[in-house]
Design a protein around this motif. Structure first.
Motif, PDB file in Angstrom:
ATOM      1  N   GLU A   1      44.185  39.822  36.342  1.00 35.34           N
ATOM      2  CA  GLU A   1      43.117  39.256  36.253  1.00 35.34           C
ATOM      3  C   GLU A   1      42.292  39.290  37.489  1.00 35.34           C
ATOM      4  O   GLU A   1      40.971  39.474  37.518  1.00 35.34           O
ATOM      5  CB  GLU A   1      43.281  37.964  35.779  1.00 35.34           C
ATOM      6  N   GLY A   2      43.057  39.427  38.521  1.00 30.68           N
ATOM      7  CA  GLY A   2      42.399  39.327  39.950  1.00 30.68           C
ATOM      8  C   GLY A   2      41.888  40.647  40.424  1.00 30.68           C
ATOM      9  O   GLY A   2      41.042  40.769  41.151  1.00 30.68           O
ATOM     10  N   VAL A   3      42.232  41.604  39.663  1.00 29.51           N
ATOM     11  CA  VAL A   3      41.917  42.828  39.871  1.00 29.51           C
ATOM     12  C   VAL A   3      40.829  43.065  39.061  1.00 29.51           C
ATOM     13  O   VAL A   3      39.627  43.976  39.418  1.00 29.51           O
ATOM     14  CB  VAL A   3      42.887  43.928  39.830  1.00 29.51           C
ATOM     15  N   ALA A   4      40.698  42.676  37.656  1.00 27.88           N
ATOM     16  CA  ALA A   4      39.835  43.171  36.709  1.00 27.88           C
ATOM     17  C   ALA A   4      38.391  42.290  36.931  1.00 27.88           C
ATOM     18  O   ALA A   4      37.330  42.941  36.689  1.00 27.88           O
ATOM     19  CB  ALA A   4      40.430  42.794  35.192  1.00 27.88           C
ATOM     20  N   ALA A   5      38.482  41.007  37.499  1.00 26.03           N
ATOM     21  CA  ALA A   5      37.295  40.451  37.579  1.00 26.03           C
ATOM     22  C   ALA A   5      36.334  41.199  38.675  1.00 26.03           C
ATOM     23  O   ALA A   5      35.182  41.543  38.491  1.00 26.03           O
ATOM     24  CB  ALA A   5      37.647  39.201  37.982  1.00 26.03           C
ATOM     25  N   PRO A   6      36.786  41.219  40.022  1.00 22.58           N
ATOM     26  CA  PRO A   6      35.818  41.843  40.970  1.00 22.58           C
ATOM     27  C   PRO A   6      35.676  43.260  40.464  1.00 22.58           C
ATOM     28  O   PRO A   6      34.189  43.833  40.895  1.00 22.58           O
ATOM     29  CB  PRO A   6      36.716  41.964  42.143  1.00 22.58           C
ATOM     30  N   GLU A   7      36.072  44.215  39.857  1.00 23.79           N
ATOM     31  CA  GLU A   7      36.229  45.485  39.617  1.00 23.79           C
ATOM     32  C   GLU A   7      34.955  45.726  38.415  1.00 23.79           C
ATOM     33  O   GLU A   7      34.303  46.786  38.441  1.00 23.79           O
ATOM     34  CB  GLU A   7      37.408  46.036  39.239  1.00 23.79           C
ATOM     35  N   SER A   8      35.157  44.944  37.383  1.00 26.83           N
ATOM     36  CA  SER A   8      34.270  44.792  36.361  1.00 26.83           C
ATOM     37  C   SER A   8      32.906  44.333  36.872  1.00 26.83           C
ATOM     38  O   SER A   8      31.576  44.981  36.392  1.00 26.83           O
ATOM     39  CB  SER A   8      34.592  44.053  35.145  1.00 26.83           C
ATOM     40  N   ALA A   9      32.852  43.465  37.774  1.00 31.25           N
ATOM     41  CA  ALA A   9      31.663  42.880  38.464  1.00 31.25           C
ATOM     42  C   ALA A   9      30.953  43.898  39.184  1.00 31.25           C
ATOM     43  O   ALA A   9      29.548  44.272  39.071  1.00 31.25           O
ATOM     44  CB  ALA A   9      31.819  41.488  38.914  1.00 31.25           C
ATOM     45  N   ASN A  10      31.703  44.388  40.222  1.00 33.62           N
ATOM     46  CA  ASN A  10      31.062  45.509  41.182  1.00 33.62           C
ATOM     47  C   ASN A  10      30.461  46.541  40.654  1.00 33.62           C
ATOM     48  O   ASN A  10      29.466  47.037  41.007  1.00 33.62           O
ATOM     49  CB  ASN A  10      31.844  45.592  42.335  1.00 33.62           C
ATOM     50  N   ASN A  11      31.112  47.016  39.435  1.00 33.78           N
ATOM     51  CA  ASN A  11      30.474  48.285  38.796  1.00 33.78           C
ATOM     52  C   ASN A  11      29.550  47.808  37.665  1.00 33.78           C
ATOM     53  O   ASN A  11      28.540  48.917  37.455  1.00 33.78           O
ATOM     54  CB  ASN A  11      31.597  48.920  38.100  1.00 33.78           C
ATOM     55  N   ALA A  12      29.356  46.928  37.331  1.00 34.30           N
ATOM     56  CA  ALA A  12      28.279  46.506  36.393  1.00 34.30           C
ATOM     57  C   ALA A  12      27.074  46.474  37.179  1.00 34.30           C
ATOM     58  O   ALA A  12      25.921  46.174  36.476  1.00 34.30           O
ATOM     59  CB  ALA A  12      28.680  44.955  35.766  1.00 34.30           C
ATOM     60  N   VAL A  13      26.864  46.367  38.360  1.00 35.50           N
ATOM     61  CA  VAL A  13      25.966  46.314  39.296  1.00 35.50           C
ATOM     62  C   VAL A  13      25.067  47.519  39.099  1.00 35.50           C
ATOM     63  O   VAL A  13      23.798  47.458  39.370  1.00 35.50           O
ATOM     64  CB  VAL A  13      26.307  45.907  40.643  1.00 35.50           C
TER      65      VAL A  13
ATOM     66  N   GLY B   1      48.468  38.339  43.150  1.00 31.36           N
ATOM     67  CA  GLY B   1      48.802  39.838  42.570  1.00 31.36           C
ATOM     68  C   GLY B   1      48.845  39.788  41.195  1.00 31.36           C
ATOM     69  O   GLY B   1      50.026  39.998  40.473  1.00 31.36           O
ATOM     70  N   ILE B   2      47.908  39.469  40.435  1.00 32.35           N
ATOM     71  CA  ILE B   2      47.678  39.481  38.912  1.00 32.35           C
ATOM     72  C   ILE B   2      46.679  40.331  38.513  1.00 32.35           C
ATOM     73  O   ILE B   2      45.700  40.587  39.256  1.00 32.35           O
ATOM     74  CB  ILE B   2      47.386  38.018  38.380  1.00 32.35           C
TER      75      ILE B   2
ATOM     76  N   PRO C   1      48.917  43.360  25.670  1.00 34.74           N
ATOM     77  CA  PRO C   1      48.540  42.039  26.037  1.00 34.74           C
ATOM     78  C   PRO C   1      47.887  41.993  27.316  1.00 34.74           C
ATOM     79  O   PRO C   1      46.947  40.886  27.295  1.00 34.74           O
ATOM     80  CB  PRO C   1      50.104  41.552  26.125  1.00 34.74           C
ATOM     81  N   GLU C   2      48.309  42.561  28.261  1.00 32.34           N
ATOM     82  CA  GLU C   2      47.558  42.193  29.556  1.00 32.34           C
ATOM     83  C   GLU C   2      45.878  42.697  29.547  1.00 32.34           C
ATOM     84  O   GLU C   2      45.069  41.951  30.008  1.00 32.34           O
ATOM     85  CB  GLU C   2      47.959  43.200  30.742  1.00 32.34           C
ATOM     86  N   PHE C   3      45.691  43.555  28.751  1.00 31.40           N
ATOM     87  CA  PHE C   3      44.411  44.071  28.399  1.00 31.40           C
ATOM     88  C   PHE C   3      43.700  43.038  27.570  1.00 31.40           C
ATOM     89  O   PHE C   3      42.426  42.839  27.841  1.00 31.40           O
ATOM     90  CB  PHE C   3      44.449  45.721  27.642  1.00 31.40           C
ATOM     91  N   ARG C   4      44.243  42.567  26.666  1.00 31.30           N
ATOM     92  CA  ARG C   4      43.608  41.646  25.791  1.00 31.30           C
ATOM     93  C   ARG C   4      43.133  40.295  26.469  1.00 31.30           C
ATOM     94  O   ARG C   4      42.326  39.743  26.625  1.00 31.30           O
ATOM     95  CB  ARG C   4      44.467  41.119  24.556  1.00 31.30           C
ATOM     96  N   ARG C   5      44.279  40.021  27.438  1.00 33.55           N
ATOM     97  CA  ARG C   5      43.996  38.856  28.347  1.00 33.55           C
ATOM     98  C   ARG C   5      42.997  39.040  29.491  1.00 33.55           C
ATOM     99  O   ARG C   5      42.305  37.930  29.927  1.00 33.55           O
ATOM    100  CB  ARG C   5      45.205  38.559  29.077  1.00 33.55           C
ATOM    101  N   CYS C   6      42.736  40.419  29.759  1.00 35.66           N
ATOM    102  CA  CYS C   6      41.717  40.616  30.798  1.00 35.66           C
ATOM    103  C   CYS C   6      40.225  40.942  29.883  1.00 35.66           C
ATOM    104  O   CYS C   6      39.149  40.647  30.680  1.00 35.66           O
ATOM    105  CB  CYS C   6      41.941  41.763  31.379  1.00 35.66           C
ATOM    106  N   ILE C   7      40.012  40.838  28.929  1.00 35.20           N
ATOM    107  CA  ILE C   7      38.793  41.363  28.038  1.00 35.20           C
ATOM    108  C   ILE C   7      37.682  40.198  28.154  1.00 35.20           C
ATOM    109  O   ILE C   7      36.560  40.543  28.713  1.00 35.20           O
ATOM    110  CB  ILE C   7      38.951  41.513  26.599  1.00 35.20           C
TER     111      ILE C   7
END
Length: 509
Positions: A300-312, A297-298, A246-252
């Motif tokens: 989504e707060g980890v998923a957002a910056p990590e997906s963005a900085n690696n997408a660079v 500490g959620i 469920p956390e993964f789906r929420r982060c997609i």
């Protein structure tokens, strides 16, 4: 399909595959060491590539850059100290999760988000670079000079907090690049009467000094003031370490939007991973139904910056391959590796070295999978080991490696002195908030810009007007003015928002 041929080309070279495996591990470890950025590690390892074939050399350094961006999240999450500038936004929610005993969950979220974002960026690179290159093949010297000027203006205006200091850093990089022999008159220039200067300054000693030695000086200064890493306990509770479905789906949707933000920022020269991380974090917090939870500490707060900085990572290669202009410090270093192996950069590279380039893309995809597995299952162990190794053992080893690398580039003691001087210069630049990234990228681009400028004037009877008679040249100039003008306008606007604290100033990793 070209990418399938790229996989065939890659796996027909067992040495290249082995070095991709090694790069995934090295990058994660290096990125997890606070202060030792992926760019610094790549600069130290460039001499190793002298003895490798082109695909192995490029794949090795390219994958280190990718895995190093993710590796920085390990120390950001565990120790509240980002290993690289790219992970500066990750600690906002990552470290609070660690304090709650959910370090394992945070690390797994970071690894999955990094793989997601990096894959999106790599696919954009694979399908975007060829399309752009087909257009840029029609470019002549005036268009290329406009591209270089666009890069100079954008990089100087977006790297660092001060536009003036960014501009001065760029000008300094251009001046240093002019040291040597004039390419047309063959007269020495800026050599100060020293014969060694007439051959120009080598890239590797400058890279080692500006990035590695200056960073070592900063880290030694921090340790001398009593700064230490405090290890955090990682809970043995399986629920605290499990990243649920469920956390993964929420982060997609979060990861998808953030990846697209990161990819767009990656295409623009000079912005870098840290900017992408903060931009994605801010956008997702703005869109959130409960923004007050962000920073507590959620996932989504980890998923957002990590997906963005690696997408660079992937898109920064688009201007490099399609235009010959590096979009980041790592891309600037890779230009040196291309040239070392006699591979010309520019849109024609897809005709002259097509198998090599798509083999490199394939290596990038393999590297993404590898560092994702390493991070998902081994992140806590890597963080634990790094916390046990005292800086007094790490830093002297890095310093000795720098000396060996600088000397081996041209077997020149003079290059060791240049590296030392560059280290002092880089340290002073960081202390006064000048941009080492802008300096190095300008140094790399200066010779190409000079060549395009002189060719344009020689081939045209219109003089300086030649740059305003070509539509694409006008487009690049206008884009540069637009980006820099927007930055100046934002700097002049009164702002009541607190300025985000960024532990590292090199945003163009």
């Amino acid at each position: 399909m070209d990418i399938l041929n790229g996989f065939v080309y890659l796996f027909s070279n067992p040495t290249a595959v082995a070095f991709v495996f090694l790069a995934a591990l090295v990058g994660v470890i290096v990125g997890a060491i606070p202060g030792l950025t992926a760019a610094a590690a790549i600069a130290m390892l460039v001499p190793v590539t002298f003895y490798l074939d082109p695909l192995t050399a490029l794949a090795f350094l390219y994958v280190i850059g990718k895995s190093g961006r993710f590796g920085g999240s390990i120390s950001a999450i565990l120790f509240n100290t980002p290993g690289t500038a790219a992970s500066a936004a990750t600690l906002i929610d990552g470290y609070p999760m660690t304090r709650r005993g959910q370090a394992g969950k945070a690390l797994k979220t970071a690894s999955i988000a990094s793989v997601f974002g990096d894959t999106v960026g790599e696919l954009i690179l694979i399908f975007g670079a060829v399309a752009i290159a087909s257009v840029t093949q029609q470019f002549g010297p005036p268009e290329y000079f406009a591209v270089y000027m666009m890069a100079f203006i954008i990089i100087s205006s977006v790297t660092g907090d001060s536009i003036i200091k960014g501009l001065l850093s760029t000008v300094l990089g251009i001046l240093v690049a002019l040291i040597g022999i004039d390419p047309i008159s063959a007269e020495p220039r800026l050599d100060f009467g020293l014969l060694e200067f007439q051959s120009g300054l080598a890239l590797i000693p400058l890279l080692l000094g500006i990035f590695v030695l200056s960073e070592l000086a900063i880290q030694v200064e921090i340790v001398a003031r009593g700064g230490v890493l405090k290890e955090r306990e990682i809970s043995d509770d399986p629920d605290a370490s499990r990243f649920t479905l469920p956390e993964f789906r929420r982060c997609i949707p979060v990861m998808l939007r953030s990846s697209l933000i990161g990819a767009f920022i990656g295409i623009l020269p000079g912005l870098g991973s840290a900017v992408a991380g903060f931009a994605a974090y801010g956008e997702e917090k703005r869109r959130a139904k409960e923004p007050e939870k962000w920073g507590t500490g959620i996932v989504e707060g980890v998923a957002a910056p990590e997906s963005a900085n690696n997408a660079v990572s992937g898109p920064t290669m688009i201007p490099l391959l399609a235009l010959g202009v590096p979009g980041s410090t790592i891309a600037a270093i890779l230009i040196g590796v291309f040239l070392i192996h006699g591979i010309p950069i520019g849109p024609s590279i897809f005709d002259t070295s097509r198998d090599l380039i798509f083999g490199l893309f394939a290596a990038g995809l393999v590297g993404i999978v590898l560092y994702g597995i390493i991070g998902y299952y081994g992140g806590p162990l890597i963080g634990h080991v790094i916390a046990l190794v005292p800086p007094r053992l790490i830093y002297p080893y890095i310093f000795l490696t720098c000396i060996v690398s600088a000397y081996s580039a041209r077997t020149s003691v003079f290059d060791v002195f240049i590296m030392s001087a560059a280290g002092l210069f880089g340290y002073l630049m960081r202390k006064v908030d000048f941009s080492p990234a802008a300096f190095i990228i300008a140094f790399v681009l200066a010779s190409g810009a000079e060549e395009a400028f002189r060719q344009s004037l020689l081939l045209s009877s219109s003089g300086w007007l030649v740059f305003f008679e070509r539509p694409w040249a006008l487009v690049f100039f206008a884009f540069a003015v637009l980006v820099s003008g927007q930055r100046i306008w934002k700097k002049m606007r009164p702002s009541h928002d607190p300025k985000p604290v960024r532990p590292f100033d090199d945003l163009s990793e």
